[in-house]
Scaffold this active site. Structure first.
Site, short mmCIF file in Angstrom:
data_model
loop_
_atom_site.label_atom_id
_atom_site.label_comp_id
_atom_site.label_asym_id
_atom_site.label_seq_id
_atom_site.Cartn_x
_atom_site.Cartn_y
_atom_site.Cartn_z
N CYS A 162 -28.38 58.40 -62.63
CA CYS A 162 -28.70 57.01 -62.92
C CYS A 162 -28.85 56.48 -61.55
O CYS A 162 -29.36 55.36 -61.59
CB CYS A 162 -27.37 56.40 -63.57
SG CYS A 162 -25.59 56.92 -62.86
N GLU A 182 -38.58 54.13 -64.05
CA GLU A 182 -37.60 55.30 -63.85
C GLU A 182 -37.98 56.46 -64.27
O GLU A 182 -38.54 56.59 -65.45
CB GLU A 182 -36.08 55.12 -64.15
CG GLU A 182 -35.19 55.87 -63.69
CD GLU A 182 -33.69 55.46 -64.57
OE1 GLU A 182 -33.75 54.87 -65.62
OE2 GLU A 182 -32.58 55.94 -63.70
N LYS A 207 -41.53 64.01 -71.26
CA LYS A 207 -41.69 62.70 -70.75
C LYS A 207 -41.97 62.70 -69.20
O LYS A 207 -42.93 61.98 -68.90
CB LYS A 207 -40.45 61.92 -71.16
CG LYS A 207 -40.35 60.59 -70.73
CD LYS A 207 -38.98 59.79 -71.05
CE LYS A 207 -38.91 58.44 -70.35
NZ LYS A 207 -37.46 57.90 -70.54
N HIS A 219 13.55 89.71 -53.48
CA HIS A 219 14.57 88.59 -53.59
C HIS A 219 13.74 87.18 -53.95
O HIS A 219 12.54 87.05 -53.28
CB HIS A 219 15.10 88.21 -52.11
CG HIS A 219 15.78 86.99 -52.08
ND1 HIS A 219 17.31 86.90 -52.42
CD2 HIS A 219 15.76 85.72 -51.70
CE1 HIS A 219 17.84 85.81 -52.40
NE2 HIS A 219 16.85 84.80 -51.60
N ASP A 259 20.63 89.00 -47.33
CA ASP A 259 19.34 88.52 -47.40
C ASP A 259 18.77 88.23 -45.93
O ASP A 259 17.91 87.22 -45.85
CB ASP A 259 19.33 87.32 -48.34
CG ASP A 259 19.58 87.98 -49.66
OD1 ASP A 259 19.56 88.94 -50.21
OD2 ASP A 259 20.01 86.56 -50.39
#
Length: 901
Positions: free
Chosen positions: A706, A803, A756, A110, A146
């Protein structure tokens, strides 16, 4: 599963046929098939399959007469000796003598989550009532409707624009077949449960018929949409237009401004519909809109709703000899399906001649076998049900008429991460992927092993000019009704694993982080700003202002927020897709068009985003993506006279250069630049939490972040213990393949950046800082660096001021209790992007948050960004905001209008 059963299949349809095939394949013995009689000379698919296999097939028109079982039918059923009845899809009433006859009884499929939606039309009612979940139940049959005990259930989400066909084809059909087979296995092995259905939540709805499917217009748009899609395709929701019943198909909620269109009066609707180029727009009583794609008239003719006022204007085509042959071939295919029809005339209607939905699939497949270049869809058949109309439609498709220009994509495909990823590699300009004007390309590298992923087009100055021109045209002349940022977010989410894989191999991001943050937050960002699209003119975004009035004249002044125009967006390489989303979502929500330049080393997710934006229906020219050199493409965009706004994330020196270039026509500029974010850790903090969060503040995303804590100030009394704990935790980190789910730390983004970082560490050592851990490249292929810790860092040193943008923890002591002293040291920097403090003393924390000169302050946490919270820096970390409501201001301009009356 150890045991096999003798089965009787009772039912019909392709679903029944597939269940039958799978059960036999699993070794169960089908001893009889009981199905419906042939219709118009056509046997049901279940009957065809069983007859082919030599299984006894019974085609009873009914099982009962005057409420009682027909004994001859029951006896015929009993003769097969079934141990279990399987009812995959059955429209007949089966008597209890049959249901209870086998040793194991009967099971039924069903299509709802019982006890909800008992009865027929369960899938329809799932949509009509706006359920968020759909599913199916396999239950033990009893004498109720059902109501029998549940054997198993499965459920799925209901999408906003899902139709009955969508749910059936995506979930109820394929998963239902698997579940029916699983249920039989469980019964065979004596493991099948019988769970009584709960009384709470039980509903029963009857069969939906055409006469009951008229649309009631005094409802919100969502309810109208649910009603229409819940009746699509059968029986079809309808309304009266121009005196005839017109059935609506293919609805979707339209979350945009009211598009331009021609009004169409609809009986019972308080507001006329609008026939637009995308379909018929109708309105709920809440003022919101529903877009309807197709309409069907009483004679069965179906048309695109956009063609309502021109439906009869199409002139018949004259066919070439090749096309005449194709028409006769298709006529023969129709005849093979409609065997009950003596001659296929031009007026023969496919469905009125007895064909059903399963015959549609068969017909299209047979046509495809003969004419592979003719690509027809199921919807095409419903829109041209008569043979002559079908041939005209097919010929137009064959010629390529009435067809939008398709998006042609050349992919670089790779089998990686247990999937195939398809990556566009060309410039995306005006809705098309094209090579760079001068044909130049460059290689993008996988940082995990140094291998080449793809050769990507390198945009030229001419490409910049073409992209800006396309964006300008789209802004000035484009139709924004097609823009659907929510659908774009859905597509991104649908492709999230592919996007995360591309992000990982292109940027070195650990896959689990890419999936959650790089892609996850990108999806959230587009969803968030999609919600702003229709609110920008409301409240604070458009105001009425009292002004001095000179008698006898009266004056009114009001403001209006407007999009700026063409925006150039230049993004970095650390979070390629997320940085795109942070800027582009606000830009588009404000109504602008854009030209975006991804970082040269990480272009691939931006180009994949371009593909998804086209598939989401964004008009040509609204989004343009130009991979290539920042010095060439970024510079030209910054100077271009037709660009009115630049949004940039990157280094401070490049940001300064962009400001100089933008001065050529005084562009609006927003900049998110470098940082040296201080993190102050007091002795009264929760030390283990501070260690964990401090490491995240530095090493999150390999330090390519960041807002990473560029310098840690640790109170003297806990300094040594803090350092010891950090080193202990670093030693536990797994460095390796970013696609490995257990990896903690992936490769740096590209070779030059790794070099770097190594130089940065050498400088720290030379200046006298103590290298406690790391500072070296990892001995393996790729660009891997050890997580690094420096202590004894003095304020004048290079690593204290600049940074690293990598996995380097820079630690300085401060004297016990010296709050103002450490604040002064923390603020002695030209950067002001983010900052943080760890202490249990909330008064101290709030005092420090007021004094820190940074756009974001984290207290007892770090890296906690959210799509609704503004993000941006102070001083040389830039100006302007990404995310949140404030981001919209960066992409809007204010116009003041004064009226005298």
């Amino acid at each position: 599963y150890q045991h096999k059963l003798k089965l009787a299949l009772i039912g019909q349809s392709i679903f029944g046929q597939e269940v039958y095939n799978k059960l036999r394949k699993e070794g169960h013995k089908v001893v009889g098939v009981f199905t419906v009689p042939d219709k118009n000379g056509q046997a049901d698919p279940l009957a065809l399959a069983a007859e082919k296999d030599g299984i006894p097939v019974f085609k009873f028109p009914r099982w009962r007469a005057k409420g009682k079982p027909i004994q001859e039918v029951v006896e015929a059923y009993k003769s097969v000796g079934a141990e279990l009845n399987v009812l995959p899809f059955c429209t007949q009433f089966i008597p209890m003598d049959v249901i209870d006859c086998p040793k194991h009884g009967s099971i039924i499929y069903h299509p709802s989550i019982l006890p909800r939606h008992r009865g027929a039309s369960a899938i329809n009612w799932t949509l009509i009532q706006g359920d968020k979940k759909a599913g199916f139940t396999i239950f033990w049959a009893d004498d109720g409707l059902d109501t029998g005990p549940i054997l198993l259930q499965r459920e799925c989400d209901v999408g906003q624009n899902d139709t009955v066909d969508d749910l059936y084809n995506r979930f109820l059909f394929p998963e239902g077949i698997k579940a029916m087979v699983e249920a039989v296995h469980l019964i065979a092995d004596g493991k099948a449960p019988r769970i009584p259905q709960p009384k709470e939540g039980a509903t029963y709805e009857g069969i939906q018929k055409k006469e009951n499917a008229e649309i009631s217009w005094d409802q919100p748009a969502a309810a109208l949409h649910n009603w229409i899609r819940g009746h699509d395709k059968v029986p079809g929701a309808w309304a009266t237009i121009d005196g005839q019943v017109v059935t609506f198909y293919g609805s979707s909620l339209l979350d945009a401004s009211v598009p331009a269109g021609q009004e169409l009066a609809i009986k019972g609707a308080s507001r006329p519909g609008l026939v637009t180029k995308n379909g018929l727009v109708v309105f709920g009583n809440d003022g919101k809109m529903v877009l309807v794609r197709n309409l069907q008239f009483e004679d069965g003719r179906m048309i695109p709703a956009s063609k309502y006022f021109s439906a009869d204007e199409t002139t018949a085509l004259e066919l070439t000899e090749e096309e005449k042959k194709m028409a006769e071939d298709i006529r023969a295919i129709w005849k093979g399906i409609l065997s009950n029809v003596a001659v296929i005339e031009d007026s023969t209607d496919f469905f009125k001649s007895g064909a059903s939905s399963m015959h549609v699939v068969r017909m299209l497949e047979e046509i495809k076998q003969k004419y592979s270049g003719l690509q027809l869809q199921i919807e095409d058949v419903y829109m041209a049900t008569k043979f002559a109309d079908f041939i005209q439609m097919a010929v137009r498709k064959f010629r390529g008429e009435d067809k939008e220009e398709e998006l042609v994509i050349d992919y670089v495909s790779k089998n990686v991460n247990n999937m195939t990823v398809n990556m566009p590699y060309q410039c995306f300009i005006n809705g098309q992927f094209i090579n760079a004007d001068d044909g130049k390309t460059y290689d993008t590298i996988n940082p995990a092993d140094g291998s080449i992923i793809a050769s990507v087009s390198s945009a030229s100055l001419a490409d910049v000019d073409k992209a800006v021109a396309a964006a300008k045209k789209a802004f000035e002349n484009g139709e924004w009704g097609k823009m659907n940022a929510r659908e774009l977010a859905d597509l991104m989410e649908e492709h999230q694993e592919e996007l995360a894989t591309i992000e990982s191999i292109d940027s070195g991001a650990v896959y689990t982080l890419a999936l959650k943050t790089h892609i996850g937050m990108s999806v959230q960002t587009f969803r968030y700003f999609a919600g702003w699209c229709d609110k920008i003119q409301a409240s604070e975004y458009g105001a009425t202002i009292p002004i001095n009035q000179a008698r006898p004249n009266h004056n009114l002044t009001f403001t209006k927020k407007e999009p700026i125009g063409v925006c150039a967006i230049v993004i970095p390489w650390n979070y390629p897709l997320m940085m795109l989303a942070w800027k582009s979502a606000a830009c588009l929500a404000a109504g602008n068009t854009l030209v975006l330049k991804p970082a040269q080393v990480t272009p691939l997710t931006s180009l994949k985003f371009a593909e998804l934006s086209a598939k989401a229906g964004f008009p040509k020219g609204v989004i343009n993506i130009l991979p290539g050199s920042g010095g060439l493409v970024g510079q030209h965009l910054s100077e271009h006279p037709d660009v009115r706004k630049v949004g940039f994330t990157g280094s401070t020196p490049t940001g300064k250069q962009i400001m100089k270039s933008a001065a050529t026509n005084l562009k609006k500029v927003s900049l998110e630049l470098g940082g040296k974010s201080p993190l102050i850790i007091f002795s009264d903090c929760e030390l283990d939490r501070a260690v964990k969060m401090g490491m995240g503040a530095v090493y999150f995303n390999k330090g390519e972040n960041c807002i990473a804590a560029g310098r840690l100030f640790v109170e003297e009394s806990i300094h040594d213990e803090f350092v010891r704990k950090v080193v202990e935790e670093i030693k536990k980190m797994k460095i390796g393949d970013p696609l490995d789910r257990s990896t903690d730390h992936g490769p740096q983004n590209h070779k030059a950046h790794l070099e770097k970082l190594l130089q940065y560490c050498e400088t720290g050592v030379k200046e006298g800082a103590t290298l406690v851990y790391g500072g070296r490249q990892v001995r393996r292929p790729g660009f891997f660096m050890e997580p690094t810790v420096f202590t004894d860092v003095e304020d004048h040193m290079y690593i204290a001021q600049e940074e690293s943008f990598g996995p380097v923890m820079v630690i300085s002591k401060f004297k016990n209790g010296d709050v103002d002293g450490v604040l002064q040291r923390a603020n002695t920097t030209e950067y002001g992007l983010a900052s943080g403090v760890f202490t249990k003393d909330i008064s101290k924390a709030l005092y420090i948050s007021e004094k820190l000169e940074a756009g974001t302050v984290f207290i007892n946490t770090y890296n906690k960004t959210d799509v609704a919270a503004p993000f941006g820096g102070f001083k040389q970390s830039g100006f302007g905001k990404d995310l949140g409501e404030e981001a919209l201001h960066e992409y809007l301009r204010t116009k003041a209008i004064t009226v005298e009356y």
